[in-house]
Design a protein around this motif. Structure first.
Motif, PDB file in Angstrom:
ATOM      1  N   HIS A 261       0.829  -1.211   0.000  1.00  0.00           N
ATOM      2  CA  HIS A 261       0.000   0.000   0.000  1.00  0.00           C
ATOM      3  C   HIS A 261       0.863   1.261   0.000  1.00  0.00           C
ATOM      4  CE1 HIS A 261      -3.236  -2.615   2.188  1.00  0.00           C
ATOM      5  NE2 HIS A 261      -3.167  -2.872   0.904  1.00  0.00           N
ATOM      6  N   LEU A 292      -8.240  12.219  -6.097  1.00  0.00           N
ATOM      7  CA  LEU A 292      -8.868  10.904  -5.945  1.00  0.00           C
ATOM      8  C   LEU A 292      -9.529  10.468  -7.242  1.00  0.00           C
ATOM      9  CD1 LEU A 292      -9.990   8.651  -3.916  1.00  0.00           C
ATOM     10  CD2 LEU A 292     -11.995  10.131  -3.731  1.00  0.00           C
ATOM     11  N   GLN A 295      -6.972   9.292  -9.743  1.00  0.00           N
ATOM     12  CA  GLN A 295      -6.488   7.954  -9.402  1.00  0.00           C
ATOM     13  C   GLN A 295      -7.513   6.903  -9.803  1.00  0.00           C
ATOM     14  OE1 GLN A 295      -5.587   8.483  -5.131  1.00  0.00           O
ATOM     15  NE2 GLN A 295      -3.441   8.181  -5.659  1.00  0.00           N
ATOM     16  N   GLN A 296      -8.766   7.198  -9.559  1.00  0.00           N
ATOM     17  CA  GLN A 296      -9.827   6.249  -9.879  1.00  0.00           C
ATOM     18  C   GLN A 296      -9.959   6.055 -11.385  1.00  0.00           C
ATOM     19  OE1 GLN A 296     -13.927   7.465  -8.904  1.00  0.00           O
ATOM     20  NE2 GLN A 296     -14.262   5.381  -8.138  1.00  0.00           N
ATOM     21  N   TRP A 328     -13.562   3.676  -4.434  1.00  0.00           N
ATOM     22  CA  TRP A 328     -13.017   4.423  -3.300  1.00  0.00           C
ATOM     23  C   TRP A 328     -14.041   4.454  -2.170  1.00  0.00           C
ATOM     24  CZ3 TRP A 328     -14.602   9.084  -0.943  1.00  0.00           C
ATOM     25  CH2 TRP A 328     -15.654   9.761  -1.551  1.00  0.00           C
ATOM     26  N   LEU A 337      -9.125   2.577  -3.204  1.00  0.00           N
ATOM     27  CA  LEU A 337      -8.638   3.854  -2.694  1.00  0.00           C
ATOM     28  C   LEU A 337      -9.348   4.157  -1.385  1.00  0.00           C
ATOM     29  CD1 LEU A 337      -8.845   5.716  -6.106  1.00  0.00           C
ATOM     30  CD2 LEU A 337      -6.717   5.105  -4.934  1.00  0.00           C
ATOM     31  N   ILE A 349      -4.601   9.890   1.212  1.00  0.00           N
ATOM     32  CA  ILE A 349      -5.242   8.796   0.482  1.00  0.00           C
ATOM     33  C   ILE A 349      -4.321   7.583   0.541  1.00  0.00           C
ATOM     34  CG2 ILE A 349      -5.993   7.949  -1.777  1.00  0.00           C
ATOM     35  CD1 ILE A 349      -6.742  10.830  -2.490  1.00  0.00           C
ATOM     36  N   TYR A 351      -3.499   4.236  -1.340  1.00  0.00           N
ATOM     37  CA  TYR A 351      -3.658   3.515  -2.602  1.00  0.00           C
ATOM     38  C   TYR A 351      -3.488   2.027  -2.292  1.00  0.00           C
ATOM     39  CZ  TYR A 351      -3.334   3.363  -7.762  1.00  0.00           C
ATOM     40  OH  TYR A 351      -3.561   3.174  -9.112  1.00  0.00           O
ATOM     41  N   ALA A 367       0.486   5.995  -9.104  1.00  0.00           N
ATOM     42  CA  ALA A 367      -0.483   6.489  -8.117  1.00  0.00           C
ATOM     43  C   ALA A 367      -0.493   8.006  -8.065  1.00  0.00           C
ATOM     44  CB  ALA A 367      -0.154   5.910  -6.736  1.00  0.00           C
TER      45      ALA A 367
END
Length: 456
Positions: A261, A292, A295-296, A328, A337, A349, A351, A367
């Motif tokens: 992680h 976020l 990242q998603q 997330w 997430l 956050i 990951y 990331a």
């Protein structure tokens, strides 16, 4: 006497070597799989290399983790004759080597044209983008790893089966286990302090002989150095103690997989945390929300950098703490997430998709870059997942590739990846992952033999 972690310049590096009276120094760099490759260098050669750089055969960018030569990459190969590539030594990475007396270790990285496919160079390009956007990046890595009462010889003699773990059974956060094996835990923590990958937390995890270590946060580049050195020298330490450590994503179908992680937060150039806004739900600022969302959105395209081996995908099964979609949630460990609300200092956050087998430089690059793109594009995330993500249906856009080959193809086609990491890196790295899958397909598994040999 100069402390290795006080070394910042070429002059400092030369001074500490003279102080210690060393005739040789150890230098290493990291390949596409995050494996440290290196050698001892004489003092004279090292001093010259500090001033002018040195050359390293670029085959380390042209072979896999078993030293098998890629046949599908353009950067290097038989067609180029595997020439030397320029390398720079990084004085500020100087470390003690506790098992080698006064010996010192320095990290190096590829430079000039080879920098385009260098993992550390790839992360640095992403960090330069963050800097241009006005951000400083803080990161921290957590790793799960299994420990065995085995040697490199014994695991081969056993065919990697019926291995003896350090401890039996499921016993996460066990005070019994970490007290009985206190000497080993203390050695790991001492190693972290001596080599500057200090461990904030160390505990047993769920599974026989499995430990989890949380490495202290730092600037992103330094955090990746710490993670890469941790993985390398935990294995060194284990073997010197008659043990073995593995960071495979899933070494056995009988036990949970192993994660890697990554925790990330951003600050502006005045040192203010930009993820924190106490006026918003979960203290989540607009910047964190956009980060976020990036990242998603780009997780499926960048998955090959996060889950880089065939084995990575064996970990991604329902109910065993590995995400299956780019979801997330807030303090939700079933999602890819995890938003962690907190103070200005602790808002971040996690990951959670990453597996322990990932190259720390490339996993962090993916990331971080995806999040930065989310900020640039002012993206909005899908609705957060509440409850068990494994039991819910998710939008098709959040579905992750199910094999390394599919992930590599998705990365190769990604225009955003080319923009963020460079066209040459994307083409080279995606090809190495396609090679990895092809190598796997050459072999017949035990499962196939047991299922088909007699009956089919």
């Amino acid at each position: 006497m100069l402390n290795p972690r006080e070394v910042k310049t070429v002059a400092d590096a030369k001074h500490i070597i003279e102080q210690r009276g060393l005739s040789h120094v150890k230098v290493g760099l990291f390949d596409a799989d995050g494996i440290m490759r290196g050698k001892y260098m004489s003092k004279e050669k090292f001093f010259s290399s500090l001033d002018s750089g040195f050359a390293f055969c670029d085959v380390v960018l042209g072979w896999d983790s078993k030293d098998q030569l890629y046949d599908n990459v353009e950067f290097t190969g038989w067609h180029t004759g595997y020439p030397d590539a320029p390398v720079r030594i990084l004085p500020e990475t100087c470390r003690n080597l506790p098992a080698e007396g006064d010996m010192l270790l320095f990290i190096a990285e590829f430079s000039d044209h080879a920098e385009a496919v260098c993992p550390r160079g790839t992360l640095r390009r992403v960090l330069e983008r963050a800097d241009r956007m006005g951000f400083d990046v803080t990161a921290a890595f957590e790793y799960e790893f299994f420990m065995f009462k085995e040697t490199p010889e014994s695991v081969r003699e056993k065919g990697y089966k019926n291995l003896t773990p350090l401890t039996p059974g499921f016993f996460g956060y066990s005070m019994l286990r970490n007290s009985v094996h206190a000497d080993l835990h203390h050695q790991i923590m001492a190693l972290g302090e001596e080599m500057d990958f200090p461990i904030e937390g160390l505990h047993t995890e769920t599974g026989p002989g499995v430990l989890e270590a949380a490495i202290a946060h730092d600037g992103a580049k330094e955090a990746a150095d710490k993670a890469a050195l941790f993985k390398t020298f935990i294995k060194v330490w284990a073997q010197r103690n008659g043990l073995m450590a593995t960071f495979m994503a899933k070494w056995s179908s009988d036990w949970p997989g192993q994660s890697g992680h990554i925790h990330i937060s951003l600050k502006d150039k005045n040192g203010k945390a930009v993820f924190h806004d106490p006026n918003n739900a979960y203290n989540m600022s607009d910047t964190q929300r956009h980060f976020l969302a990036g990242q998603q959105k780009y997780m499926p395209e960048f998955l090959a950098m996060i889950a880089p081996t065939v084995n990575s995908y064996s970990r991604m099964v329902p109910g065993l703490w590995a995400p299956l979609d780019a979801t997330w949630g807030v303090e939700n460990r079933t999602t890819a997430l995890r938003v962690i609300p907190g103070s200005e200092k602790s808002q971040r956050i996690e990951y959670r998709l990453g597996s322990a087998d990932a190259n720390p430089y490339l996993a962090l690059a993916a990331a971080l870059a995806s999040g930065l793109m989310g900020i640039e594009q002012k993206l909005e995330p899908y609705a957060q997942v509440k409850g068990n993500a494994y039991d819910q249906d998710h939008p098709e856009a959040l579905s992750l590739p199910r094999t390394l080959f599919d992930a590599a193809r998705k990365l190769k086609r990604s225009e955003v990846a080319k923009e963020l990491f460079g066209h040459e890196f994307v083409q080279h790295y995606a090809a190495t992952r396609e090679w990895e899958e092809r190598e796997f397909r050459k072999h017949v598994s035990d499962w196939e033999l047991e299922r088909y040999f007699e009956i089919i």
